[in-house]
Write a protein that holds these residues in place. Structure first.
Motif, PDB file in Angstrom:
ATOM      1  N   ALA A  12      -5.673  -4.292  -8.148  1.00 37.40           N
ATOM      2  CA  ALA A  12      -6.833  -3.405  -8.046  1.00 37.40           C
ATOM      3  C   ALA A  12      -8.142  -4.174  -8.259  1.00 37.40           C
ATOM      4  O   ALA A  12      -9.218  -3.588  -8.262  1.00 37.40           O
ATOM      5  CB  ALA A  12      -6.713  -2.267  -9.060  1.00 37.40           C
ATOM      6  N   ASN A 238      -2.299   4.083  -1.512  1.00 41.12           N
ATOM      7  CA  ASN A 238      -2.327   3.538  -2.875  1.00 41.12           C
ATOM      8  C   ASN A 238      -1.295   2.445  -3.122  1.00 41.12           C
ATOM      9  O   ASN A 238      -1.123   2.006  -4.260  1.00 41.12           O
ATOM     10  CB  ASN A 238      -2.136   4.661  -3.891  1.00 41.12           C
ATOM     11  CG  ASN A 238      -3.237   5.695  -3.768  1.00 41.12           C
ATOM     12  OD1 ASN A 238      -4.396   5.335  -3.545  1.00 41.12           O
ATOM     13  ND2 ASN A 238      -2.886   6.971  -3.869  1.00 41.12           N
ATOM     14  N   THR A 239      -0.575   2.023  -2.078  1.00 41.07           N
ATOM     15  CA  THR A 239       0.408   0.952  -2.258  1.00 41.07           C
ATOM     16  C   THR A 239      -0.234  -0.393  -1.902  1.00 41.07           C
ATOM     17  O   THR A 239      -0.549  -0.637  -0.738  1.00 41.07           O
ATOM     18  CB  THR A 239       1.652   1.188  -1.373  1.00 41.07           C
ATOM     19  OG1 THR A 239       2.205   2.469  -1.696  1.00 41.07           O
ATOM     20  CG2 THR A 239       2.700   0.110  -1.600  1.00 41.07           C
TER      21      THR A 239
END
Ligand SMILES: Cc1c2[nH]c(c1CCC(=O)O)Cc1[nH]c(c(CCC(=O)O)c1C)Cc1[nH]c(c(CCC(=O)O)c1C)Cc1[nH]c(c(C)c1CCC(=O)O)C2
Length: 344
Positions: A12, A238-239
Protein backbone atom coordinates in the motif's frame (compact mmCIF):
# COMPACT_ATOMS: atom_id res chain seq x y z
CA UNK A 1 -9.48 -0.02 5.93
CA UNK A 2 -5.72 0.33 6.37
CA UNK A 3 -3.89 -3.01 6.10
CA UNK A 4 -2.38 -4.57 9.24
CA UNK A 5 -0.14 -7.24 7.67
CA UNK A 6 3.41 -6.02 6.96
CA UNK A 7 3.48 -7.22 3.33
CA UNK A 8 0.14 -5.52 2.58
CA UNK A 9 1.38 -2.32 4.24
CA UNK A 10 4.42 -2.25 1.97
CA UNK A 11 2.22 -2.92 -1.06
CA UNK A 12 0.00 0.00 0.00
CA UNK A 13 3.09 2.23 -0.13
CA UNK A 14 3.91 2.37 3.57
CA UNK A 15 7.57 2.85 4.54
CA UNK A 16 8.45 0.55 7.46
CA UNK A 17 11.50 0.56 9.75
CA UNK A 18 11.91 -3.18 9.17
CA UNK A 19 10.99 -4.40 5.71
CA UNK A 20 8.78 -7.51 5.56
CA UNK A 21 10.56 -10.53 4.16
CA UNK A 22 9.85 -13.69 2.17
CA UNK A 23 11.97 -15.64 -0.28
CA UNK A 24 11.41 -16.96 -3.80
CA UNK A 25 11.39 -20.81 -3.73
CA UNK A 26 11.24 -20.70 0.05
CA UNK A 27 9.58 -24.12 -0.05
CA UNK A 28 12.23 -26.11 -1.85
CA UNK A 29 14.95 -28.71 -1.95
CA UNK A 30 17.36 -26.89 0.41
CA UNK A 31 14.95 -27.87 3.25
CA UNK A 32 15.09 -31.48 4.55
CA UNK A 33 11.38 -31.36 5.44
CA UNK A 34 10.55 -30.40 1.82
CA UNK A 35 12.60 -33.31 0.48
CA UNK A 36 10.74 -35.69 2.81
CA UNK A 37 7.29 -34.48 1.72
CA UNK A 38 8.31 -34.52 -1.95
CA UNK A 39 9.43 -38.15 -1.52
CA UNK A 40 6.06 -38.94 0.04
CA UNK A 41 4.29 -37.36 -2.97
CA UNK A 42 6.47 -39.35 -5.41
CA UNK A 43 7.51 -36.56 -7.76
CA UNK A 44 7.31 -32.80 -8.16
CA UNK A 45 4.10 -32.64 -10.25
CA UNK A 46 2.30 -35.08 -7.94
CA UNK A 47 3.27 -32.76 -5.09
CA UNK A 48 1.83 -29.73 -6.96
CA UNK A 49 -1.51 -31.51 -7.48
CA UNK A 50 -1.78 -33.02 -3.98
CA UNK A 51 -3.52 -30.22 -2.07
CA UNK A 52 -2.72 -31.59 1.39
CA UNK A 53 0.99 -32.07 0.68
CA UNK A 54 1.27 -28.80 -1.30
CA UNK A 55 -0.27 -27.05 1.71
CA UNK A 56 2.23 -28.78 3.98
CA UNK A 57 5.32 -27.71 1.98
CA UNK A 58 3.99 -24.13 1.70
CA UNK A 59 3.70 -24.01 5.50
CA UNK A 60 7.14 -25.55 6.23
CA UNK A 61 9.22 -22.37 5.72
CA UNK A 62 6.59 -20.35 7.63
CA UNK A 63 6.94 -22.65 10.63
CA UNK A 64 10.73 -22.76 10.45
CA UNK A 65 11.41 -19.07 9.79
CA UNK A 66 8.22 -17.03 10.32
CA UNK A 67 8.40 -15.35 6.92
CA UNK A 68 5.92 -12.49 6.44
CA UNK A 69 4.43 -14.13 3.33
CA UNK A 70 3.70 -17.65 2.13
CA UNK A 71 3.70 -18.32 -1.61
CA UNK A 72 1.37 -20.98 -2.95
CA UNK A 73 3.27 -24.13 -3.87
CA UNK A 74 2.67 -24.85 -7.56
CA UNK A 75 4.53 -24.15 -10.83
CA UNK A 76 4.16 -21.72 -13.72
CA UNK A 77 4.06 -24.67 -16.14
CA UNK A 78 0.79 -26.05 -14.76
CA UNK A 79 -1.04 -23.56 -17.04
CA UNK A 80 0.29 -25.04 -20.31
CA UNK A 81 -0.52 -28.47 -18.91
CA UNK A 82 -4.08 -27.34 -18.15
CA UNK A 83 -4.32 -26.02 -21.73
CA UNK A 84 -3.53 -29.54 -22.93
CA UNK A 85 0.26 -29.58 -23.36
CA UNK A 86 2.12 -32.66 -22.12
CA UNK A 87 4.41 -31.81 -19.19
CA UNK A 88 7.00 -33.83 -17.32
CA UNK A 89 10.20 -33.14 -15.37
CA UNK A 90 13.50 -34.88 -16.10
CA UNK A 91 15.51 -35.34 -12.89
CA UNK A 92 18.59 -33.14 -12.87
CA UNK A 93 17.59 -31.40 -16.11
CA UNK A 94 14.25 -29.64 -15.72
CA UNK A 95 10.90 -29.42 -17.46
CA UNK A 96 9.88 -30.97 -20.78
CA UNK A 97 6.69 -30.14 -22.70
CA UNK A 98 5.13 -31.02 -26.02
CA UNK A 99 6.09 -28.16 -28.39
CA UNK A 100 4.03 -25.55 -30.22
CA UNK A 101 5.52 -24.67 -33.59
CA UNK A 102 2.55 -25.33 -35.93
CA UNK A 103 -0.92 -23.85 -36.15
CA UNK A 104 -2.38 -27.37 -35.80
CA UNK A 105 -0.68 -27.78 -32.42
CA UNK A 106 -2.12 -24.47 -31.25
CA UNK A 107 -5.58 -25.43 -32.52
CA UNK A 108 -5.51 -28.57 -30.37
CA UNK A 109 -5.14 -26.51 -27.15
CA UNK A 110 -8.04 -25.92 -24.80
CA UNK A 111 -9.60 -22.51 -24.24
CA UNK A 112 -8.69 -20.29 -21.31
CA UNK A 113 -11.96 -21.07 -19.53
CA UNK A 114 -11.28 -24.82 -19.60
CA UNK A 115 -8.38 -24.70 -17.13
CA UNK A 116 -10.32 -25.38 -14.00
CA UNK A 117 -10.65 -29.19 -14.18
CA UNK A 118 -6.87 -29.56 -14.14
CA UNK A 119 -6.17 -26.71 -11.74
CA UNK A 120 -8.91 -27.38 -9.17
CA UNK A 121 -6.39 -28.99 -6.74
CA UNK A 122 -4.34 -25.76 -6.83
CA UNK A 123 -7.41 -23.73 -5.82
CA UNK A 124 -7.98 -26.22 -3.00
CA UNK A 125 -4.38 -25.63 -1.81
CA UNK A 126 -5.10 -21.87 -1.77
CA UNK A 127 -8.27 -22.45 0.29
CA UNK A 128 -6.38 -24.71 2.72
CA UNK A 129 -3.70 -22.06 3.17
CA UNK A 130 -6.16 -19.21 3.59
CA UNK A 131 -7.63 -21.04 6.56
CA UNK A 132 -4.40 -22.34 8.12
CA UNK A 133 -1.79 -19.57 7.86
CA UNK A 134 -0.96 -17.48 10.94
CA UNK A 135 -3.01 -14.27 10.98
CA UNK A 136 0.04 -12.06 10.31
CA UNK A 137 1.19 -14.02 7.22
CA UNK A 138 0.15 -12.84 3.74
CA UNK A 139 -0.81 -15.46 1.13
CA UNK A 140 0.68 -14.85 -2.32
CA UNK A 141 -0.65 -16.61 -5.43
CA UNK A 142 1.19 -16.50 -8.75
CA UNK A 143 1.39 -17.32 -12.43
CA UNK A 144 4.05 -17.12 -15.08
CA UNK A 145 3.91 -14.15 -17.46
CA UNK A 146 2.79 -15.04 -21.00
CA UNK A 147 6.23 -14.54 -22.57
CA UNK A 148 8.05 -16.73 -20.05
CA UNK A 149 5.45 -19.50 -20.25
CA UNK A 150 5.44 -19.22 -24.06
CA UNK A 151 9.22 -19.75 -24.17
CA UNK A 152 8.77 -23.16 -22.51
CA UNK A 153 5.66 -24.04 -24.54
CA UNK A 154 7.26 -23.23 -27.88
CA UNK A 155 10.66 -24.86 -27.19
CA UNK A 156 9.30 -27.75 -25.12
CA UNK A 157 11.96 -27.07 -22.46
CA UNK A 158 14.06 -24.37 -20.83
CA UNK A 159 16.54 -22.72 -23.20
CA UNK A 160 19.56 -20.49 -22.48
CA UNK A 161 18.52 -17.76 -24.94
CA UNK A 162 14.81 -18.48 -25.57
CA UNK A 163 15.84 -19.00 -29.21
CA UNK A 164 12.84 -21.06 -30.40
CA UNK A 165 10.34 -18.47 -29.06
CA UNK A 166 12.25 -15.61 -30.67
CA UNK A 167 12.34 -17.59 -33.92
CA UNK A 168 8.57 -18.18 -33.92
CA UNK A 169 8.03 -14.48 -33.16
CA UNK A 170 10.01 -13.57 -36.28
CA UNK A 171 8.86 -16.38 -38.60
CA UNK A 172 5.17 -16.82 -37.76
CA UNK A 173 3.96 -13.71 -35.98
CA UNK A 174 0.23 -14.63 -36.11
CA UNK A 175 0.87 -17.99 -34.43
CA UNK A 176 3.22 -16.43 -31.84
CA UNK A 177 0.64 -13.75 -31.02
CA UNK A 178 -2.12 -16.37 -30.78
CA UNK A 179 -0.04 -18.27 -28.19
CA UNK A 180 0.62 -15.05 -26.26
CA UNK A 181 -3.06 -14.08 -26.30
CA UNK A 182 -4.24 -17.50 -25.15
CA UNK A 183 -1.73 -17.42 -22.29
CA UNK A 184 -2.75 -13.88 -21.34
CA UNK A 185 -6.42 -14.93 -21.19
CA UNK A 186 -5.54 -18.10 -19.28
CA UNK A 187 -3.46 -16.15 -16.76
CA UNK A 188 -6.37 -13.80 -16.06
CA UNK A 189 -8.71 -16.77 -15.51
CA UNK A 190 -6.18 -18.62 -13.34
CA UNK A 191 -5.22 -15.67 -11.13
CA UNK A 192 -8.89 -14.71 -10.73
CA UNK A 193 -9.62 -18.21 -9.43
CA UNK A 194 -6.67 -17.99 -7.00
CA UNK A 195 -7.98 -14.65 -5.68
CA UNK A 196 -11.51 -16.08 -5.34
CA UNK A 197 -9.98 -18.97 -3.38
CA UNK A 198 -8.19 -16.66 -0.93
CA UNK A 199 -4.91 -15.37 -2.41
CA UNK A 200 -4.35 -11.89 -0.96
CA UNK A 201 -1.64 -10.83 -3.43
CA UNK A 202 -0.65 -12.24 -6.81
CA UNK A 203 2.75 -12.21 -8.48
CA UNK A 204 3.48 -12.47 -12.21
CA UNK A 205 6.85 -14.17 -12.91
CA UNK A 206 8.45 -13.03 -16.18
CA UNK A 207 11.74 -14.83 -15.68
CA UNK A 208 12.86 -14.36 -19.29
CA UNK A 209 11.74 -10.74 -19.78
CA UNK A 210 15.40 -9.76 -20.09
CA UNK A 211 15.72 -11.44 -23.47
CA UNK A 212 13.08 -9.11 -24.97
CA UNK A 213 14.78 -6.01 -26.34
CA UNK A 214 13.45 -2.63 -27.44
CA UNK A 215 9.92 -2.71 -28.85
CA UNK A 216 9.67 -6.44 -28.10
CA UNK A 217 9.94 -5.64 -24.38
CA UNK A 218 7.03 -3.19 -24.71
CA UNK A 219 4.91 -5.58 -26.80
CA UNK A 220 5.55 -8.88 -25.04
CA UNK A 221 6.62 -8.04 -21.45
CA UNK A 222 4.83 -4.74 -20.71
CA UNK A 223 1.62 -5.11 -22.77
CA UNK A 224 0.49 -8.60 -21.62
CA UNK A 225 1.28 -7.73 -17.98
CA UNK A 226 -0.74 -4.53 -18.34
CA UNK A 227 -3.70 -6.43 -19.82
CA UNK A 228 -3.62 -9.00 -17.00
CA UNK A 229 -3.42 -6.30 -14.32
CA UNK A 230 -6.18 -4.18 -15.89
CA UNK A 231 -8.54 -7.16 -16.01
CA UNK A 232 -7.80 -8.21 -12.44
CA UNK A 233 -8.13 -4.65 -11.09
CA UNK A 234 -11.65 -4.34 -12.53
CA UNK A 235 -12.79 -7.36 -10.52
CA UNK A 236 -10.41 -7.19 -7.55
CA UNK A 237 -9.37 -3.55 -7.07
CA UNK A 238 -8.01 -4.27 -3.58
CA UNK A 239 -5.74 -7.19 -4.51
CA UNK A 240 -2.14 -5.95 -4.88
CA UNK A 241 -0.08 -7.28 -7.79
CA UNK A 242 3.69 -7.84 -7.91
CA UNK A 243 5.36 -7.95 -11.34
CA UNK A 244 8.79 -9.52 -11.87
CA UNK A 245 10.27 -8.65 -15.29
CA UNK A 246 13.53 -10.40 -14.43
CA UNK A 247 16.70 -8.89 -15.90
CA UNK A 248 14.58 -6.09 -17.33
CA UNK A 249 17.50 -3.63 -16.85
CA UNK A 250 16.39 -0.18 -18.02
CA UNK A 251 13.00 -1.80 -18.70
CA UNK A 252 12.41 -1.71 -14.93
CA UNK A 253 12.17 2.09 -15.17
CA UNK A 254 8.50 3.08 -15.37
CA UNK A 255 7.26 -0.54 -15.13
CA UNK A 256 4.86 0.39 -12.29
CA UNK A 257 3.27 3.16 -14.33
CA UNK A 258 3.18 1.26 -17.63
CA UNK A 259 1.57 -1.90 -16.23
CA UNK A 260 -0.31 -0.74 -13.12
CA UNK A 261 1.70 -3.13 -10.89
CA UNK A 262 1.66 -2.23 -7.19
CA UNK A 263 5.18 -3.59 -6.74
CA UNK A 264 8.06 -4.39 -9.07
CA UNK A 265 10.41 -7.21 -8.06
CA UNK A 266 14.07 -6.63 -8.85
CA UNK A 267 16.68 -9.27 -9.70
CA UNK A 268 20.32 -8.90 -8.72
CA UNK A 269 21.69 -7.85 -12.11
CA UNK A 270 21.04 -4.27 -10.97
CA UNK A 271 22.28 -2.72 -7.71
CA UNK A 272 19.79 -1.85 -4.96
CA UNK A 273 21.07 1.75 -5.07
CA UNK A 274 20.24 1.97 -8.79
CA UNK A 275 16.82 0.37 -8.23
CA UNK A 276 16.04 2.75 -5.35
CA UNK A 277 16.84 5.76 -7.52
CA UNK A 278 15.13 4.62 -10.71
CA UNK A 279 12.37 2.17 -9.74
CA UNK A 280 11.39 2.69 -6.10
CA UNK A 281 10.57 6.34 -6.97
CA UNK A 282 7.51 4.85 -8.73
CA UNK A 283 6.31 2.59 -5.90
CA UNK A 284 7.01 -0.48 -3.82
CA UNK A 285 9.93 -2.68 -4.82
CA UNK A 286 10.84 -6.23 -3.83
CA UNK A 287 14.36 -7.67 -3.74
CA UNK A 288 17.21 -8.11 -4.32
CA UNK A 289 19.90 -9.99 -2.39
CA UNK A 290 21.88 -12.41 -4.59
CA UNK A 291 20.72 -15.95 -3.84
CA UNK A 292 24.36 -17.13 -3.86
CA UNK A 293 24.68 -15.67 -0.33
CA UNK A 294 22.35 -18.44 0.87
CA UNK A 295 25.11 -20.87 -0.16
CA UNK A 296 28.17 -18.91 0.98
CA UNK A 297 26.86 -17.17 4.14
CA UNK A 298 29.22 -15.44 6.57
CA UNK A 299 30.17 -11.77 6.78
CA UNK A 300 29.47 -11.16 3.11
CA UNK A 301 25.86 -12.23 3.60
CA UNK A 302 25.45 -9.90 6.60
CA UNK A 303 27.08 -6.95 4.84
CA UNK A 304 25.11 -7.33 1.60
CA UNK A 305 21.81 -7.91 3.43
CA UNK A 306 22.34 -4.67 5.36
CA UNK A 307 23.25 -2.88 2.12
CA UNK A 308 19.96 -3.95 0.49
CA UNK A 309 17.92 -2.83 3.53
CA UNK A 310 19.82 0.48 3.66
CA UNK A 311 19.46 1.22 -0.05
CA UNK A 312 15.68 0.79 0.01
CA UNK A 313 15.06 2.36 3.44
CA UNK A 314 13.44 5.56 2.18
CA UNK A 315 10.57 3.91 0.28
CA UNK A 316 8.19 0.95 0.38
CA UNK A 317 10.20 -2.28 0.26
CA UNK A 318 9.69 -6.04 0.60
CA UNK A 319 12.97 -7.84 1.25
CA UNK A 320 13.60 -10.86 -1.00
CA UNK A 321 16.30 -12.54 -3.04
CA UNK A 322 16.94 -11.54 -6.65
CA UNK A 323 15.94 -15.04 -7.80
CA UNK A 324 14.94 -18.33 -6.23
CA UNK A 325 17.00 -19.97 -3.48
CA UNK A 326 19.00 -22.91 -4.86
CA UNK A 327 19.02 -26.53 -3.59
CA UNK A 328 22.64 -26.23 -2.36
CA UNK A 329 21.75 -23.38 0.06
CA UNK A 330 22.32 -23.82 3.81
CA UNK A 331 19.12 -23.38 5.87
CA UNK A 332 21.22 -21.65 8.58
CA UNK A 333 22.12 -18.87 6.12
CA UNK A 334 18.43 -18.14 5.58
CA UNK A 335 18.06 -17.63 9.34
CA UNK A 336 21.11 -15.36 9.36
CA UNK A 337 19.58 -13.25 6.55
CA UNK A 338 16.26 -12.94 8.40
CA UNK A 339 17.97 -12.03 11.70
CA UNK A 340 20.06 -9.42 9.90
CA UNK A 341 17.02 -7.84 8.20
CA UNK A 342 15.05 -7.73 11.45
CA UNK A 343 17.96 -6.23 13.42
CA UNK A 344 19.26 -3.88 10.72
C1 LIG B 1 10.79 -20.59 -14.87
C2 LIG B 1 9.94 -21.03 -13.69
C3 LIG B 1 9.48 -22.35 -13.42
N1 LIG B 1 8.75 -22.30 -12.27
C4 LIG B 1 8.73 -21.02 -11.79
C5 LIG B 1 9.43 -20.21 -12.68
C6 LIG B 1 9.57 -18.70 -12.58
C7 LIG B 1 10.51 -18.28 -11.52
C8 LIG B 1 11.94 -18.63 -11.77
O1 LIG B 1 12.52 -18.10 -12.71
O2 LIG B 1 12.48 -19.43 -10.98
C9 LIG B 1 8.02 -20.51 -10.60
C10 LIG B 1 7.88 -21.37 -9.43
N2 LIG B 1 8.27 -22.67 -9.24
C11 LIG B 1 7.94 -23.06 -7.99
C12 LIG B 1 7.24 -22.00 -7.35
C13 LIG B 1 6.59 -22.13 -5.99
C14 LIG B 1 6.64 -20.99 -5.13
C15 LIG B 1 8.00 -20.63 -4.58
O3 LIG B 1 8.47 -21.33 -3.65
O4 LIG B 1 8.57 -19.60 -5.00
C16 LIG B 1 7.25 -20.92 -8.23
C17 LIG B 1 6.71 -19.51 -8.05
C18 LIG B 1 8.21 -24.37 -7.39
C19 LIG B 1 9.23 -25.24 -8.01
N3 LIG B 1 9.40 -25.51 -9.35
C20 LIG B 1 10.38 -26.44 -9.51
C21 LIG B 1 10.89 -26.78 -8.23
C22 LIG B 1 11.94 -27.86 -7.95
C23 LIG B 1 11.20 -29.15 -8.05
C24 LIG B 1 11.78 -30.29 -7.26
O5 LIG B 1 11.39 -30.46 -6.10
O6 LIG B 1 12.56 -31.04 -7.86
C25 LIG B 1 10.16 -26.06 -7.28
C26 LIG B 1 10.27 -26.11 -5.78
C27 LIG B 1 10.80 -27.04 -10.80
C28 LIG B 1 10.93 -26.14 -11.97
N4 LIG B 1 9.95 -25.29 -12.44
C29 LIG B 1 10.44 -24.59 -13.51
C30 LIG B 1 11.75 -25.02 -13.77
C31 LIG B 1 12.65 -24.45 -14.85
C32 LIG B 1 12.03 -26.00 -12.83
C33 LIG B 1 13.25 -26.90 -12.80
C34 LIG B 1 14.43 -26.22 -12.23
C35 LIG B 1 14.74 -26.83 -10.90
O7 LIG B 1 14.79 -28.07 -10.82
O8 LIG B 1 14.94 -26.05 -9.94
C36 LIG B 1 9.69 -23.57 -14.25
Amino acid sequence: MAPTKTILKALAGEVQDTPPIWMMRQAGRYLPEYRATRAEAGDFLSLCYNSDLATEVTLQPIRRYGFDAAILFADILLVPQALGADLWFVTGEGPRLSTITQQSEFDALKGADDLHDTLAPVYQTVRNLASSLPSETTLIGFAGAPWTVATYMIAGRGTPDQGPAHALKEENRPLFEAVMNRLTDATIVYLSAQIESGAEVVKIFDSWAGSLKGQDFEDFAVAPTKRIIESLKVKYPNTPIIAFPREGGDGYIGFHEKTGADCVAIDNSVSPEWAAEHVQVSGCVQGNLASSHMVTGGEDLVRETKAVVEAFRKGPHIFNLGHGITPDADPANVQLMIDTVREA
